[in-house]
Design an enzyme around this catalytic site. Structure first.
Site, PDB file in Angstrom:
ATOM      1  N   SER A 177      -3.788   9.066  -0.532  1.00  0.00           N
ATOM      2  CA  SER A 177      -4.112   9.224  -1.756  1.00  0.00           C
ATOM      3  C   SER A 177      -4.119  10.639  -2.396  1.00  0.00           C
ATOM      4  O   SER A 177      -3.080  11.121  -2.406  1.00  0.00           O
ATOM      5  CB  SER A 177      -5.599   8.533  -2.013  1.00  0.00           C
ATOM      6  OG  SER A 177      -5.957   8.254  -3.274  1.00  0.00           O
ATOM      7  N   HIS A 213      -4.986  -0.176  -1.892  1.00  0.00           N
ATOM      8  CA  HIS A 213      -5.173   1.454  -1.686  1.00  0.00           C
ATOM      9  C   HIS A 213      -5.650   1.631  -0.412  1.00  0.00           C
ATOM     10  O   HIS A 213      -6.936   1.886  -0.271  1.00  0.00           O
ATOM     11  CB  HIS A 213      -5.909   1.856  -2.889  1.00  0.00           C
ATOM     12  CG  HIS A 213      -5.893   3.442  -3.135  1.00  0.00           C
ATOM     13  ND1 HIS A 213      -4.740   3.855  -3.379  1.00  0.00           N
ATOM     14  CD2 HIS A 213      -6.860   4.344  -2.529  1.00  0.00           C
ATOM     15  CE1 HIS A 213      -5.027   5.561  -3.396  1.00  0.00           C
ATOM     16  NE2 HIS A 213      -6.170   5.424  -3.054  1.00  0.00           N
ATOM     17  N   ASP A 233      -1.794  -1.932  -5.271  1.00  0.00           N
ATOM     18  CA  ASP A 233      -2.666  -0.593  -5.177  1.00  0.00           C
ATOM     19  C   ASP A 233      -3.130  -0.576  -6.729  1.00  0.00           C
ATOM     20  O   ASP A 233      -2.383  -0.291  -7.519  1.00  0.00           O
ATOM     21  CB  ASP A 233      -1.888   0.634  -4.994  1.00  0.00           C
ATOM     22  CG  ASP A 233      -2.674   1.692  -4.717  1.00  0.00           C
ATOM     23  OD1 ASP A 233      -3.751   1.826  -5.338  1.00  0.00           O
ATOM     24  OD2 ASP A 233      -2.313   2.518  -3.668  1.00  0.00           O
TER      25      ASP A 233
END
Length: 284
Positions: free
Chosen positions: A172, A265, A234
């Protein structure tokens, strides 16, 4: 008179015996015997030169130590960069299975982001685990839409200070930071100016300002190969941003590869295919 001759003869005999003993002791000491420092030096020299006989077990230990040192030297140093709201503790705990699987080939370093978001992490709050980030964002703003990444300089400096590293593994916000580090040639070997490999999971572009322009131009030159792991569903960093970031690494010509999974995610550590590909990228 006879007694006098006998006395001198006896005294002479004792003197010669004493000189012979002292001379023998000195000779023994200098030639590796049990007396004095010379014996210890001989033992040390025997070990260094290959040894044998009674010192064979020392040679085995030396060989084992050298093998261990070589194996450790071959291990790649990987900086693991958590996502926003995570921490070194939470990320290392999440990846513990992968860490155990690669303990002989990878030296993992899990770093904390310098930005304290003032709350506890979802998975570590019972252990007073803070939620950290690599840069601060205005309310209701994602990294891929930000004009400025407040804290990016401090984050890059921290990675550089803890390095140099052979590889990066970012998730991320940590994946986005990895792209910036590649573009800046920051945190890698000072002579090579390039990482051996980087793994970016659920990444996105670093805002819409100068940092993004630099990543577009320079990221492909910052790593010998890269793996981009993108979640089809995601919702935090939608997949189109992951593909957009992957393009900055130049495609197959520059050793860049994309793999996708059907989850969102997350680092898909239960997907054996992807985990195998991640390990191959970090160690191959």
């Amino acid at each position: 008179q006879n007694f006098t001759h006998f006395f001198f003869f006896f005294f002479f005999l004792l003197r010669e015996m004493r000189v012979g003993v002292v001379s023998g002791a000195s000779s023994t000491s200098q030639n590796g015997g049990p007396i004095g420092g010379g014996g210890l030096k001989k033992t040390s020299r025997t070990n260094e030169e290959g040894g044998g006989g009674g010192h064979h077990h020392h040679q085995k230990k030396t060989d084992w130590d050298e093998t261990t040192r070589r194996r450790r030297r071959r291990r790649r140093k990987v900086a693991a960069l958590h996502g926003r709201g995570g921490s070194a503790r939470s990320f290392s705990n999440f990846l513990r299975k992968m860490v155990a699987e690669t303990e002989e080939s990878v030296e993992w370093t899990f770093l904390d982001g310098p930005i304290d978001e003032g709350k506890m992490h979802e998975f570590t709050k019972k252990e007073n685990g803070k939620a950290l980030a690599w840069w601060a964002l205005p309310a209701n703003t994602r990294t891929y839409g930000a004009d400025v990444l407040d804290g990016i300089e401090e984050s890059c400096e921290k990675v550089a200070r803890e390095g140099p590293f052979d590889c990066l593994f970012g998730f991320s916000q940590g994946a986005t930071l990895s792209s910036v580090l590649c573009a800046r040639k920051c945190g890698c070997d000072g002579e090579q100016k390039q990482f051996e490999s980087v793994v970016l999971v659920s990444g996105a572009r670093p805002g819409i300002g100068e940092e993004w322009e630099r990543v577009q131009k320079e990221a492909r030159f910052g790593a010998k190969k890269s793996l981009h792991v993108i979640g089809e569903t995601d919702a935090i960093n939608p997949k189109e941003f992951g593909f957009e970031l992957a393009e900055c690494f130049g495609g197959e010509e520059y050793g860049s590869e994309i793999v996708t999974h059907k989850r969102g995610h997350i680092v898909p550590i239960d997907d054996e295919r992807i985990v195998k590909k991640i390990i191959e990228t970090l160690t191959g």
